[in-house]
Scaffold this motif. Sequence first.
Motif, PDB file in Angstrom:
ATOM      1  N   VAL A 107       0.823  -1.204   0.000  1.00 60.42           N
ATOM      2  CA  VAL A 107       0.000   0.000   0.000  1.00 60.42           C
ATOM      3  C   VAL A 107       0.864   1.264   0.000  1.00 60.42           C
ATOM      4  O   VAL A 107       0.440   2.317  -0.479  1.00 60.42           O
ATOM      5  CB  VAL A 107      -0.955   0.006   1.212  1.00 60.42           C
ATOM      6  N   TRP A 108       2.118   1.148   0.494  1.00 60.05           N
ATOM      7  CA  TRP A 108       3.021   2.293   0.528  1.00 60.05           C
ATOM      8  C   TRP A 108       3.792   2.461  -0.780  1.00 60.05           C
ATOM      9  O   TRP A 108       4.530   3.437  -0.942  1.00 60.05           O
ATOM     10  CB  TRP A 108       4.014   2.157   1.686  1.00 60.05           C
ATOM     11  N   GLY A 109       3.671   1.520  -1.677  1.00 63.76           N
ATOM     12  CA  GLY A 109       4.349   1.636  -2.963  1.00 63.76           C
ATOM     13  C   GLY A 109       5.780   1.134  -2.931  1.00 63.76           C
ATOM     14  O   GLY A 109       6.260   0.594  -1.927  1.00 63.76           O
ATOM     15  N   ARG A 110       6.484   1.364  -4.029  1.00 61.07           N
ATOM     16  CA  ARG A 110       7.834   0.816  -4.215  1.00 61.07           C
ATOM     17  C   ARG A 110       8.842   1.364  -3.216  1.00 61.07           C
ATOM     18  O   ARG A 110       9.853   0.712  -2.937  1.00 61.07           O
ATOM     19  CB  ARG A 110       8.293   1.121  -5.649  1.00 61.07           C
ATOM     20  N   THR A 111       8.578   2.539  -2.648  1.00 65.27           N
ATOM     21  CA  THR A 111       9.524   3.131  -1.695  1.00 65.27           C
ATOM     22  C   THR A 111       9.748   2.251  -0.477  1.00 65.27           C
ATOM     23  O   THR A 111      10.799   2.313   0.155  1.00 65.27           O
ATOM     24  CB  THR A 111       9.034   4.511  -1.207  1.00 65.27           C
ATOM     25  N   HIS A 112       8.749   1.434  -0.124  1.00 66.81           N
ATOM     26  CA  HIS A 112       8.837   0.608   1.070  1.00 66.81           C
ATOM     27  C   HIS A 112       9.110  -0.868   0.746  1.00 66.81           C
ATOM     28  O   HIS A 112       8.912  -1.738   1.589  1.00 66.81           O
ATOM     29  CB  HIS A 112       7.550   0.722   1.890  1.00 66.81           C
ATOM     30  N   GLN A 113       9.565  -1.144  -0.457  1.00 69.96           N
ATOM     31  CA  GLN A 113       9.838  -2.523  -0.878  1.00 69.96           C
ATOM     32  C   GLN A 113      11.332  -2.712  -1.130  1.00 69.96           C
ATOM     33  O   GLN A 113      11.985  -1.828  -1.676  1.00 69.96           O
ATOM     34  CB  GLN A 113       9.056  -2.846  -2.147  1.00 69.96           C
ATOM     35  N   ALA A 114      11.854  -3.881  -0.723  1.00 65.76           N
ATOM     36  CA  ALA A 114      13.300  -4.104  -0.872  1.00 65.76           C
ATOM     37  C   ALA A 114      13.604  -5.565  -1.184  1.00 65.76           C
ATOM     38  O   ALA A 114      14.228  -6.261  -0.389  1.00 65.76           O
ATOM     39  CB  ALA A 114      14.039  -3.669   0.387  1.00 65.76           C
ATOM     40  N   PRO A 115      13.199  -6.055  -2.346  1.00 71.29           N
ATOM     41  CA  PRO A 115      13.537  -7.445  -2.682  1.00 71.29           C
ATOM     42  C   PRO A 115      15.024  -7.663  -2.907  1.00 71.29           C
ATOM     43  O   PRO A 115      15.486  -8.803  -2.899  1.00 71.29           O
ATOM     44  CB  PRO A 115      12.751  -7.683  -3.988  1.00 71.29           C
ATOM     45  N   GLY A 116      15.802  -6.583  -3.070  1.00 66.39           N
ATOM     46  CA  GLY A 116      17.226  -6.738  -3.334  1.00 66.39           C
ATOM     47  C   GLY A 116      18.114  -6.543  -2.124  1.00 66.39           C
ATOM     48  O   GLY A 116      19.349  -6.515  -2.256  1.00 66.39           O
ATOM     49  N   ASP A 117      17.544  -6.445  -0.918  1.00 64.21           N
ATOM     50  CA  ASP A 117      18.346  -6.109   0.268  1.00 64.21           C
ATOM     51  C   ASP A 117      19.374  -7.172   0.623  1.00 64.21           C
ATOM     52  O   ASP A 117      20.534  -6.863   0.923  1.00 64.21           O
ATOM     53  CB  ASP A 117      17.444  -5.810   1.467  1.00 64.21           C
ATOM     54  N   VAL A 118      18.986  -8.444   0.585  1.00 60.30           N
ATOM     55  CA  VAL A 118      19.920  -9.519   0.952  1.00 60.30           C
ATOM     56  C   VAL A 118      21.040  -9.622  -0.079  1.00 60.30           C
ATOM     57  O   VAL A 118      22.214  -9.788   0.265  1.00 60.30           O
ATOM     58  CB  VAL A 118      19.185 -10.859   1.123  1.00 60.30           C
ATOM     59  N   ALA A 119      20.686  -9.498  -1.360  1.00 56.50           N
ATOM     60  CA  ALA A 119      21.706  -9.541  -2.407  1.00 56.50           C
ATOM     61  C   ALA A 119      22.695  -8.391  -2.241  1.00 56.50           C
ATOM     62  O   ALA A 119      23.901  -8.553  -2.485  1.00 56.50           O
ATOM     63  CB  ALA A 119      21.048  -9.479  -3.782  1.00 56.50           C
ATOM     64  N   LEU A 120      22.203  -7.226  -1.812  1.00 56.50           N
ATOM     65  CA  LEU A 120      23.068  -6.071  -1.633  1.00 56.50           C
ATOM     66  C   LEU A 120      24.031  -6.275  -0.460  1.00 56.50           C
ATOM     67  O   LEU A 120      25.237  -6.061  -0.594  1.00 56.50           O
ATOM     68  CB  LEU A 120      22.221  -4.814  -1.419  1.00 56.50           C
TER      69      LEU A 120
END
Length: 292
Positions: A107-120
Motif C-alpha cells: 500500500v506504501w508503494g515501491r519506496t517501502h519494498q526491498a527485494p534486493g536487500d539480501v543480495a546487496l
Amino acid sequence: MREAFVETVTAAMDTDPRIAVVTADISAGNFAEARSRHPERVVNVGIREQAMIGVAGGMALTGLRPVAHSYAPFLIERPFEQIKLDLGHQDVGAVLVSIGASYDDPVWGRTHQAPGDVALIDTLPGWTIHVPGHQDEVRALLSTALAGDDRVYLRLSTRRNSRAHSVEGFTAVRTGSKGVVVAVGPMLDSVLAATSTVDVTVLYAATVRPFDHAGLRAAVGSNANVVLVEPYLRGTSAHKVATALADVPHRLLALGVGREEEVRAYGTAEQHDVVHGLDTAGLHHSITHFLG
C-alpha cells in the motif's frame, strides 16, 4: 516479529549496558519504554538514515552494541555506503533489523519494498544474515546477535510460518527422493503446501549467511535436483548452492522475487506472490515442472 524484536531488545538493555538503539523515526515510539529507562542509549536521528548508520558506527567504535532499525529499503539500500564504510571498513559490529521485507506493505508503494536487500548486503564480507520465519525464531536469533560483536542483518516480516523451527543450519522438515527444496524463512509453509504431493526433501533455513554448505551437500547426496525458494530477489543464494555442490553435477531452479520487470501495481502482498510465482499454486507448478 516486530513486537518480538522490540520486547527482546528492551529486556536485553536492562542487563547489557553495551546495547544501544538507533532509529530514524520508523518505530521510534516502540522504544518509549526503553528510552524511559535508558535515555542515553536510545537515539532517534529523525528521517536521516545515513546518519543512523553513521551514529551506529560511532557507537560501535566506543564499545557499544548498536541496533539500527527501519524499513528494509531505508535501512539497507538508502545508507548502503555508510554500511560499507562506517561499519564494514571500520570493522565494527552492529545489528541491523529491518521490517517490510520484499513487499509486506505494498500500500506504501515501491519506496517501502526491498527485494534486493539480501543480495546487496551479500556484496560485503563479514555479515551474518538471518531471515526468520516465526517470531520465536526472532527472539532466539536476536538474543545471540545482541550478545556478539559481529555484523548481523536480521530481516523481519509480517509473513510467518505456523510454527517455529530450529535456527541452526538447514533443518530437514520433510524427506523425499526426487530432489531437495530449500525454503528460506517465511516461505516454508507455502513450500510445504506446494510440495505436499511431491516426493522431495524440504530443508528449512532461517540463516542464509553463513550458508550451510555441508547441510545442503548432505541432503542432496547423489540427487542432482535442487530448488531454492527465497522471499527476496530470485537467485540471491544460487552462487552459494553452486559452491556447496561444486563437485556434484546438479540442476538448480531458483525461485524468488522476479528480476525481469518492475511491478508497478500496488495491490496486496498475496497478489505480489502470484505475480512472482511464490503463491502455493505457482510454487507447485514451478517445482513439479522442474522435476518432470
